[in-house]
Design an enzyme around this catalytic site. Sequence first.
Site, short mmCIF file in Angstrom:
data_model
loop_
_atom_site.label_atom_id
_atom_site.label_comp_id
_atom_site.label_asym_id
_atom_site.label_seq_id
_atom_site.Cartn_x
_atom_site.Cartn_y
_atom_site.Cartn_z
N GLU A 142 65.26 2.38 23.07
CA GLU A 142 65.29 0.95 23.35
C GLU A 142 64.21 0.61 24.37
O GLU A 142 63.65 -0.49 24.37
CB GLU A 142 66.68 0.58 23.90
CG GLU A 142 66.90 -0.89 24.10
CD GLU A 142 68.33 -1.21 24.50
OE1 GLU A 142 68.52 -2.11 25.32
OE2 GLU A 142 69.26 -0.56 23.98
N ARG A 171 68.48 -5.41 18.82
CA ARG A 171 67.48 -5.01 19.81
C ARG A 171 66.05 -5.14 19.27
O ARG A 171 65.18 -4.32 19.54
CB ARG A 171 67.73 -3.59 20.30
CG ARG A 171 69.06 -3.38 20.99
CD ARG A 171 69.20 -4.25 22.24
NE ARG A 171 70.55 -4.12 22.78
CZ ARG A 171 71.58 -4.91 22.45
NH1 ARG A 171 71.40 -5.89 21.58
NH2 ARG A 171 72.76 -4.74 22.97
N SER A 197 70.35 1.46 29.18
CA SER A 197 70.45 2.28 27.97
C SER A 197 69.06 2.67 27.48
O SER A 197 68.23 1.80 27.21
CB SER A 197 71.18 1.50 26.87
OG SER A 197 72.49 1.17 27.27
#
Length: 345
Positions: A328, A162, A231
Amino acid sequence: MYEHPFQLKSLNTFSVNAFAKSVVTAHHEHTLLKFWRKAYRKGKPVLILGGGSNILFLENYSGTILLNRIKGIFITENETAWQLHVGAGEKWDELVVHTIKKNIPGLENLACIPGYVGAAPIQNIGAYGVELSQICEYVDAIDLYSGKKIRFTCSECDFKYRDSIFRNCLEKYAIVSVGLRLCKKWKPILDYHELAHLEKFHITPRQIFNFIYIIRHKKLPDPVLVGNAGSFFKNPIIDIKTARCLFQIYPNMPYFYQKDGRIKLSAGWLIEYCQLKGYIFGEAAIYPKQALVLINSKKIATGTEIAALALYIYNKVADQFNIYLQPEVRLIGNYGEINPKKLFM
């Protein structure tokens, strides 16, 4: 192309009711560069935005929002692979559907991910055992200060979980296109536990796509109906020594081995273990079906309410496991992106 004061509720999937001084839609590279430089000369902040599916506005934005809508899907092939050159303003999920319809495999595990192609390299999107870094050949970006277009090879993108070189250089570069390489010698990737049972079948890319489509729509809320950004936290990656200590205390804790020898944990499981699934905080809440997703169900929660809920989760997980979750989702303040370490310390 248009430029005017704008409400941002429809431009972020959290449906947070923030405002920007102006919004410009750029369909061409020169338009994007022109308006970025116009704002820069005036000393005004600029935020380049795709689908707004991975951001949280904490307050009104005092500058210009540049919507990157540079289009185009160009496909070439040789004996071993299909090569795709895709404009940053294409929707990622529509790209996946486009390849499935053309019987080009390789993107099926990345089905139903919201957002635009230009955002995909920034956070190295991934799902169900596949990450963008595995199929990315290059990323074309404009150096906003020099005006030059630069092609970054996959290795130069410095992809990590990520993360990428672009995540930390968003103020310098504007991604305009992405190159993908999809091998013709296709092999299904079914390592992810929810796909493992498919190994016994003669599975096709379209069937994997359909299966993931069903899973994601069961687990995740539709942002059209329920404000969310998927998320909110990254899955934490820890060293093996720390992992062994945790497994002694929590023998049912799910984990995934990484290539570098470290261990990835499930952030959703950590949050759920803290009995936070479905927890309501003002007008924000944790999604009852997936603890990793924060929601704005009535679409009236403020960005600060959602951030406060995230901080509450962060502290609960830290107290329980001594693990510090990292967001995130990008946090956007009055003048641009806010370093998450200022909130999650």
